[in-house]
Design a protein around this motif. Structure first.
Motif, PDB file in Angstrom:
ATOM      1  N   GLN A  89     -41.623 -24.683  -0.037  1.00  0.00           N
ATOM      2  CA  GLN A  89     -40.216 -24.285   0.037  1.00  0.00           C
ATOM      3  C   GLN A  89     -39.993 -23.279   1.171  1.00  0.00           C
ATOM      4  OE1 GLN A  89     -37.933 -25.680  -1.822  1.00  0.00           O
ATOM      5  NE2 GLN A  89     -36.149 -24.441  -1.271  1.00  0.00           N
ATOM      6  N   ALA A  90     -40.896 -22.320   1.306  1.00  0.00           N
ATOM      7  CA  ALA A  90     -40.768 -21.312   2.371  1.00  0.00           C
ATOM      8  C   ALA A  90     -40.865 -21.959   3.748  1.00  0.00           C
ATOM      9  CB  ALA A  90     -41.846 -20.244   2.201  1.00  0.00           C
ATOM     10  N   ARG A  91     -41.791 -22.884   3.910  1.00  0.00           N
ATOM     11  CA  ARG A  91     -41.929 -23.572   5.197  1.00  0.00           C
ATOM     12  C   ARG A  91     -40.689 -24.396   5.519  1.00  0.00           C
ATOM     13  NH1 ARG A  91     -48.198 -25.504   4.083  1.00  0.00           N
ATOM     14  NH2 ARG A  91     -49.213 -23.652   4.987  1.00  0.00           N
ATOM     15  N   LEU A  92     -40.141 -25.033   4.505  1.00  0.00           N
ATOM     16  CA  LEU A  92     -38.933 -25.834   4.709  1.00  0.00           C
ATOM     17  C   LEU A  92     -37.764 -24.962   5.151  1.00  0.00           C
ATOM     18  CD1 LEU A  92     -37.477 -28.566   4.447  1.00  0.00           C
ATOM     19  CD2 LEU A  92     -37.065 -28.023   2.041  1.00  0.00           C
ATOM     20  N   GLU A  93     -37.570 -23.832   4.471  1.00  0.00           N
ATOM     21  CA  GLU A  93     -36.475 -22.915   4.824  1.00  0.00           C
ATOM     22  C   GLU A  93     -36.645 -22.375   6.244  1.00  0.00           C
ATOM     23  OE1 GLU A  93     -33.796 -22.310   3.197  1.00  0.00           O
ATOM     24  OE2 GLU A  93     -34.242 -23.133   1.209  1.00  0.00           O
ATOM     25  N   ALA A  94     -37.883 -22.024   6.605  1.00  0.00           N
ATOM     26  CA  ALA A  94     -38.142 -21.475   7.934  1.00  0.00           C
ATOM     27  C   ALA A  94     -37.849 -22.501   9.031  1.00  0.00           C
ATOM     28  CB  ALA A  94     -39.589 -20.991   8.030  1.00  0.00           C
ATOM     29  N   GLN A  95     -38.239 -23.762   8.799  1.00  0.00           N
ATOM     30  CA  GLN A  95     -38.011 -24.788   9.813  1.00  0.00           C
ATOM     31  C   GLN A  95     -36.536 -25.206   9.885  1.00  0.00           C
ATOM     32  OE1 GLN A  95     -40.332 -25.713  12.092  1.00  0.00           O
ATOM     33  NE2 GLN A  95     -41.415 -24.038  11.063  1.00  0.00           N
ATOM     34  N   ARG A  96     -35.855 -25.192   8.758  1.00  0.00           N
ATOM     35  CA  ARG A  96     -34.415 -25.483   8.778  1.00  0.00           C
ATOM     36  C   ARG A  96     -33.665 -24.442   9.603  1.00  0.00           C
ATOM     37  NH1 ARG A  96     -33.248 -27.032   2.418  1.00  0.00           N
ATOM     38  NH2 ARG A  96     -33.541 -29.300   2.608  1.00  0.00           N
ATOM     39  N   TYR A  97     -34.030 -23.170   9.412  1.00  0.00           N
ATOM     40  CA  TYR A  97     -33.381 -22.085  10.153  1.00  0.00           C
ATOM     41  C   TYR A  97     -33.668 -22.228  11.650  1.00  0.00           C
ATOM     42  CZ  TYR A  97     -31.784 -17.305  11.144  1.00  0.00           C
ATOM     43  OH  TYR A  97     -31.105 -16.218  11.639  1.00  0.00           O
ATOM     44  N   LEU A  98     -34.916 -22.513  11.983  1.00  0.00           N
ATOM     45  CA  LEU A  98     -35.300 -22.673  13.387  1.00  0.00           C
ATOM     46  C   LEU A  98     -34.538 -23.838  14.026  1.00  0.00           C
ATOM     47  CD1 LEU A  98     -37.202 -21.863  15.739  1.00  0.00           C
ATOM     48  CD2 LEU A  98     -38.879 -23.465  14.793  1.00  0.00           C
ATOM     49  N   TYR A  99     -34.394 -24.934  13.301  1.00  0.00           N
ATOM     50  CA  TYR A  99     -33.674 -26.109  13.821  1.00  0.00           C
ATOM     51  C   TYR A  99     -32.190 -25.808  13.993  1.00  0.00           C
ATOM     52  CZ  TYR A  99     -31.750 -30.829  14.013  1.00  0.00           C
ATOM     53  OH  TYR A  99     -31.063 -31.967  14.390  1.00  0.00           O
ATOM     54  N   GLN A 100     -31.607 -25.080  13.038  1.00  0.00           N
ATOM     55  CA  GLN A 100     -30.169 -24.835  13.066  1.00  0.00           C
ATOM     56  C   GLN A 100     -29.767 -23.778  14.087  1.00  0.00           C
ATOM     57  OE1 GLN A 100     -28.536 -24.032   9.199  1.00  0.00           O
ATOM     58  NE2 GLN A 100     -26.422 -23.935   9.942  1.00  0.00           N
ATOM     59  N   TYR A 101     -30.567 -22.693  14.177  1.00  0.00           N
ATOM     60  CA  TYR A 101     -30.168 -21.561  15.013  1.00  0.00           C
ATOM     61  C   TYR A 101     -30.990 -21.415  16.292  1.00  0.00           C
ATOM     62  CZ  TYR A 101     -27.563 -20.230  10.852  1.00  0.00           C
ATOM     63  OH  TYR A 101     -26.705 -20.237   9.785  1.00  0.00           O
ATOM     64  N   GLY A 102     -32.088 -22.153  16.410  1.00  0.00           N
ATOM     65  CA  GLY A 102     -32.888 -22.103  17.620  1.00  0.00           C
ATOM     66  C   GLY A 102     -33.696 -20.835  17.781  1.00  0.00           C
ATOM     67  N   GLU A 103     -33.921 -20.104  16.700  1.00  0.00           N
ATOM     68  CA  GLU A 103     -34.741 -18.893  16.729  1.00  0.00           C
ATOM     69  C   GLU A 103     -35.441 -18.741  15.390  1.00  0.00           C
ATOM     70  OE1 GLU A 103     -31.532 -15.473  15.396  1.00  0.00           O
ATOM     71  OE2 GLU A 103     -31.815 -15.841  17.539  1.00  0.00           O
ATOM     72  N   PRO A 104     -36.566 -17.998  15.359  1.00  0.00           N
ATOM     73  CA  PRO A 104     -37.320 -17.870  14.095  1.00  0.00           C
ATOM     74  C   PRO A 104     -36.491 -17.194  13.008  1.00  0.00           C
ATOM     75  CG  PRO A 104     -38.634 -17.151  15.964  1.00  0.00           C
ATOM     76  CD  PRO A 104     -37.250 -17.327  16.482  1.00  0.00           C
ATOM     77  N   MET A 105     -36.735 -17.586  11.778  1.00  0.00           N
ATOM     78  CA  MET A 105     -36.056 -16.987  10.632  1.00  0.00           C
ATOM     79  C   MET A 105     -36.581 -15.572  10.399  1.00  0.00           C
ATOM     80  SD  MET A 105     -35.732 -18.709   6.859  1.00  0.00           S
ATOM     81  CE  MET A 105     -34.492 -18.203   5.671  1.00  0.00           C
ATOM     82  N   PRO A 106     -35.699 -14.567  10.227  1.00  0.00           N
ATOM     83  CA  PRO A 106     -36.173 -13.207   9.933  1.00  0.00           C
ATOM     84  C   PRO A 106     -37.047 -13.181   8.689  1.00  0.00           C
ATOM     85  CG  PRO A 106     -33.843 -13.183  10.483  1.00  0.00           C
ATOM     86  CD  PRO A 106     -34.242 -14.628  10.363  1.00  0.00           C
ATOM     87  N   VAL A 107     -38.070 -12.351   8.710  1.00  0.00           N
ATOM     88  CA  VAL A 107     -39.060 -12.331   7.625  1.00  0.00           C
ATOM     89  C   VAL A 107     -38.403 -12.012   6.287  1.00  0.00           C
ATOM     90  CG1 VAL A 107     -41.199 -11.286   6.808  1.00  0.00           C
ATOM     91  CG2 VAL A 107     -40.839 -11.611   9.247  1.00  0.00           C
ATOM     92  N   GLU A 108     -37.558 -10.987   6.255  1.00  0.00           N
ATOM     93  CA  GLU A 108     -36.926 -10.593   4.996  1.00  0.00           C
ATOM     94  C   GLU A 108     -36.068 -11.718   4.428  1.00  0.00           C
ATOM     95  OE1 GLU A 108     -34.341  -6.918   3.033  1.00  0.00           O
ATOM     96  OE2 GLU A 108     -34.863  -6.889   5.151  1.00  0.00           O
ATOM     97  N   GLN A 109     -35.475 -12.529   5.304  1.00  0.00           N
ATOM     98  CA  GLN A 109     -34.654 -13.638   4.827  1.00  0.00           C
ATOM     99  C   GLN A 109     -35.511 -14.718   4.174  1.00  0.00           C
ATOM    100  OE1 GLN A 109     -31.573 -14.431   7.612  1.00  0.00           O
ATOM    101  NE2 GLN A 109     -30.917 -16.320   6.620  1.00  0.00           N
ATOM    102  N   ILE A 110     -36.698 -14.967   4.732  1.00  0.00           N
ATOM    103  CA  ILE A 110     -37.627 -15.918   4.096  1.00  0.00           C
ATOM    104  C   ILE A 110     -38.008 -15.416   2.706  1.00  0.00           C
ATOM    105  CG2 ILE A 110     -39.914 -16.985   4.225  1.00  0.00           C
ATOM    106  CD1 ILE A 110     -39.750 -16.821   7.250  1.00  0.00           C
ATOM    107  N   VAL A 111     -38.350 -14.127   2.626  1.00  0.00           N
ATOM    108  CA  VAL A 111     -38.756 -13.534   1.344  1.00  0.00           C
ATOM    109  C   VAL A 111     -37.603 -13.617   0.338  1.00  0.00           C
ATOM    110  CG1 VAL A 111     -39.542 -11.424   0.210  1.00  0.00           C
ATOM    111  CG2 VAL A 111     -40.385 -11.989   2.499  1.00  0.00           C
ATOM    112  N   THR A 112     -36.398 -13.321   0.785  1.00  0.00           N
ATOM    113  CA  THR A 112     -35.233 -13.366  -0.106  1.00  0.00           C
ATOM    114  C   THR A 112     -35.015 -14.769  -0.653  1.00  0.00           C
ATOM    115  OG1 THR A 112     -34.168 -11.559   1.113  1.00  0.00           O
ATOM    116  CG2 THR A 112     -32.755 -12.930  -0.261  1.00  0.00           C
ATOM    117  N   GLN A 113     -35.127 -15.780   0.205  1.00  0.00           N
ATOM    118  CA  GLN A 113     -34.929 -17.167  -0.234  1.00  0.00           C
ATOM    119  C   GLN A 113     -35.934 -17.553  -1.309  1.00  0.00           C
ATOM    120  OE1 GLN A 113     -32.582 -19.261   0.469  1.00  0.00           O
ATOM    121  NE2 GLN A 113     -31.759 -18.874   2.507  1.00  0.00           N
TER     122      GLN A 113
END
Length: 254
Positions: A89-113
């Motif tokens: 789930q964490a990997r999926l969220e991180a890659q979705r964010y990267l695809y949508q915004y073109g930059e790495p997902m902030p660490v705290e946001q991954i943890v929150t999700q």
């Protein structure tokens, strides 16, 4: 009286407790120890590898530390089968964010999700809490190097140094005394690795453990931006263990 509420994840006991969540935390307290340290020039995750049988084939991948993205990794204490669901789930969220915004997902946001996902399993009937805790280590341009701890209730917190798993209370007591000792400043990665090994030695049941019992991971910020990280080889781990033993003998002689 409390037994009436043991089987329910969603019902509070008269004392205001959710027993299934507490039992999940207890399962984590019986798992292999994981240590996390923030250093002046990086992050360290150190874990105890439980060698259950000599007949098991050696694996090419890490047993305790998992990559979520190029800037974020985690260590697991608890049920690995539960953890694999959350890691996916964490990997999926991180890659979705990267695809949508073109930059790495902030660490705290991954943890929150992930913690929101964990918390939902304590609120709906027919589910049980995830029996695992994580140490997240990561880097982003907003807050730099970060270390977070999560638990089955969905809570998370940021730390300079912490321990999860078996004998975590003795490990935390050790870090309170040794991390930033005498206000000398937080250690660098070189000193932090020795400190992490000492902490694991305090929490592990047996003495004289070989390098196969330790998994040491280091993350550093690169000069040109971004981060580099690696899991230390057995030879590198053995070298650190030898240095720790030499320091222990020197201190005993003094």
């Amino acid at each position: 009286m409390a037994r009436r509420y043991d089987s329910s994840t969603t019902t509070f006991s008269p004392e205001g407790r959710l027993h299934q969540v507490e039992y999940a935390i207890e399962a984590i307290n019986n798992a292999g120890t994981c240590v996390g340290l923030r250093c002046s020039d990086g992050l360290i995750l150190a874990s105890e590898r439980k060698v259950t049988s000599k007949l098991l084939a050696p694996v090419k991948t890490s047993e305790k530390t998992y990559k979520i993205s190029d800037e974020c990794v985690l260590s697991v204490a608890g049920l690995s089968s539960d953890a694999s669901i959350l890691i996916g789930q964490a990997r999926l969220e991180a890659q979705r964010y990267l695809y949508q915004y073109g930059e790495p997902m902030p660490v705290e946001q991954i943890v929150t999700q992930i913690c929101n996902y964990k918390q939902s399993y304590t609120q709906y009937g027919g589910l049980r809490p995830f029996g695992c805790a994580f140490l997240f280590a990561g880097y982003d341009t907003f807050h730099g190097m970060q270390l977070y701890q999560t638990d089955p209730s969905g809570n998370f917190s940021g730390w300079q140094a912490t321990v999860i798993g078996a004998n975590n209370s003795s490990g935390k007591s050790f870090l309170k005394n040794e991390y930033n000792k005498d206000d000398a400043g937080i250690p660098d990665v070189k000193e932090g690795l020795k400190l992490a090994v000492k902490c694991l030695n305090k929490t592990m049941d047996s003495s004289g453990n070989g390098p196969e019992k330790y998994e040491l991971f280091v993350m550093r910020e690169k000069e040109g931006g971004g981060v580099e990280h690696k899991t230390l080889t057995k030879e590198e781990v053995k070298d650190i263990i030898d240095k720790v033993e030499e320091e222990g003998k020197a201190a005993a002689d003094a």
